[in-house]
Scaffold this active site. Structure first.
Site, PDB file in Angstrom:
ATOM      1  CB  SER A 150      -0.938  -5.713   1.399  1.00 19.89           C
ATOM      2  OG  SER A 150      -0.328  -5.652   0.143  1.00 19.89           O
ATOM      3  CE1 TYR A 174      -5.512  -3.000  -0.361  1.00 22.47           C
ATOM      4  CE2 TYR A 174      -3.305  -3.239  -1.292  1.00 22.47           C
ATOM      5  CZ  TYR A 174      -4.383  -3.772  -0.606  1.00 22.47           C
ATOM      6  OH  TYR A 174      -4.341  -5.077  -0.153  1.00 22.47           O
ATOM      7  CE  LYS A 178      -5.320  -4.107   3.161  1.00 16.47           C
ATOM      8  NZ  LYS A 178      -6.320  -4.905   3.859  1.00 16.47           N
TER       9      LYS A 178
END
Ligand SMILES: NC(=O)c1ccc[n+]([C@@H]2O[C@H](COP(=O)([O-])OP(=O)(O)OC[C@H]3O[C@@H](n4cnc5c(N)ncnc54)[C@H](O)[C@@H]3O)[C@@H](O)[C@H]2O)c1
Length: 382
Positions: A150, A174, A178
């Site tokens: 992302s 989050y 990643k």
């Protein structure tokens, strides 16, 4: 043997019933070179998405399809949880050693805000389950993987548009999951050149397949702006609740700028990435130190929050009411990609514009005001 007579390659898509997964599966099926296996635990999706993908692919078959063509439109769909290694192993066992050619690993929890509230769930699903998946892949001689990363891995980037060489430094749990996923893959590929991995850093996917058969159907109130606007216009969310976080950023109209790309352009990028994992691909010269690379998948064009609202107003005819409130913690003024590396090395492009994204999103939403609106268990379709 021509590619049309070669056996289909089995590709496992994790999170296959989700928004991005369903569009990727459609694009894989369109090539008629892959047989898709999907693993999803239905946490944020419905199996109806997969039924629709198969239907869509079958409707696009040539008049006299071969058995191979027909097989390419089937999906072996398994309801399995990636955090349960035995469930994933059981799927690999069905295909045996070397039976799965490659994996597109999409399944994850993806809400930035929620990740600050329940970080352990995020690390467990996005990191621990990824490690477990890689171990199972290794046990079954499957060493090719395309990974969903992302733009959030860039945190607050110093250069816009953002090149892949930017230091990775995420601002949320989050985003850090990643970065960890990418780090694990990079270390793995350095440790052993039998592994090949491409990490795709998505910017903001939007829209739906133009048929309106598949699209984004999030659980609860949408966390992303475009699906939220679609839900408002269709009456699923109160029109008074739209808040614009800050209009004093150093951007043309003061609101945050993001890089939106059409979901099908993003999905096609995965077929290119999968192709690039083949031994004959030129993406990795044979003298590479490792076969790991990260690519930005974006359009390379920034659009502001107010521009998005205006584009959706045009597409839907709906009179959006919004309120400008203060900046939201963690928001970054501008996340616009430099996609030139993916364009050059993978042949990636994102030609569809914002108008097409809004049109296709609205077409999906009007045809499916309540999303897939069916409750049923995924079943193996073959
Ligand atoms: N949508 C975006 O804007 C965006 C942007 C950047 C990156 N990404 C990444 O793309 C990927 C897919 O995003 P999406 O928008 O399609 O999300 P999504 O929620 O629609 O799809 C994820 C799928 O994974 C499944 N899943 C979740 N946990 C699972 C588990 N433990 N076992 C099996 N399946 C599980 C969900 O049920 C869902 O179908 C994610 O990795 C996300 O982090 C998305």
């Amino acid at each position: 043997m021509s590619s049309q007579s070669a056996p289909l390659k089995n590709v496992l898509v994790t999170g296959g019933a989700g928004y991005i997964g369903s569009h990727i599966i459609y694009c894989l099926q369109k090539t008629r070179n892959y047989k898709v296996i999907s693993i999803d635990n239905s946490y944020n999706s419905k199996s109806e998405a997969l039924n629709r993908v198969s239907r869509l692919s079958k409707s696009e078959l040539p008049a006299n399809p071969t058995d191979r063509d027909l097989e390419s439109t089937e999906i072996d769909a398994f309801k399995a949880d990636l955090t349960q290694p035995d469930q994933v192993r059981a799927v690999f066992e069905k295909y045996g050693k070397g039976g799965i050619w490659g994996v597109i690993h999409i399944a994850a929890l993806k809400a930035v805000g929620e990740s600050t509230e329940i970080p352990l769930e995020y690390y467990y699903t996005n990191v621990a389950a990824t490690i477990s998946l890689l171990r199972t892949m290794n046990d079954f001689d499957c060493h090719r993987i395309v990974y969903s990363s992302s733009a959030t891995v860039y945190g607050t980037p110093p250069i816009i548009p953002i090149p892949e060489s930017t230091r990775l430094q995420a601002d949320s749990p989050y985003g850090r999951t990643k970065i960890m996923g990418e780090t694990i893959l990079s270390d793995l590929c350095y440790s052993d050149k039998k592994w090949r991995a491409l990490s795709l850093r998505y910017f903001n996917p939007a829209g739906a397949h133009p048929s309106g058969l598949i699209g984004e159907d999030p659980r609860g109130r949408p966390g992303n702006l475009l699906p939220l606007l679609a839900h408002m216009a269709v009456g699923r969310v109160d029109n008074k609740s739209l808040k614009v976080f800050g209009n004093d950023y150093p951007t043309p109209d003061g609101t945050c700028v993001r890089d939106y790309l059409h979901i099908l352009d993003l999905a096609k990028g995965h077929v290119l990435a999968l192709d690039a994992l083949s031994p004959e691909s030129k993406v990795f010269p044979s003298d590479s130190e490792s076969f790991f690379k990260g690519y930005n998948l974006g359009k390379g064009k920034g659009v502001s929050v107010l521009q998005i609202i205006e584009a959706m107003r045009k597409a839907t005819g709906f009179d959006y009411q919004y309120e400008i409130i203060g900046r939201r913690r963690g928001d970054v003024p501008d996340l616009t990609a430099d996609p030139s590396l993916a364009e050059k090395e993978l042949g990636f492009s994102a030609p569809q514009d914002l108008e097409a994204m809004c049109r296709d999103l609205w077409n999906w939403q009007t045809k499916n005001p309540n999303g897939y609106d069916v409750e049923e268990e995924p079943k193996k379709s073959s």
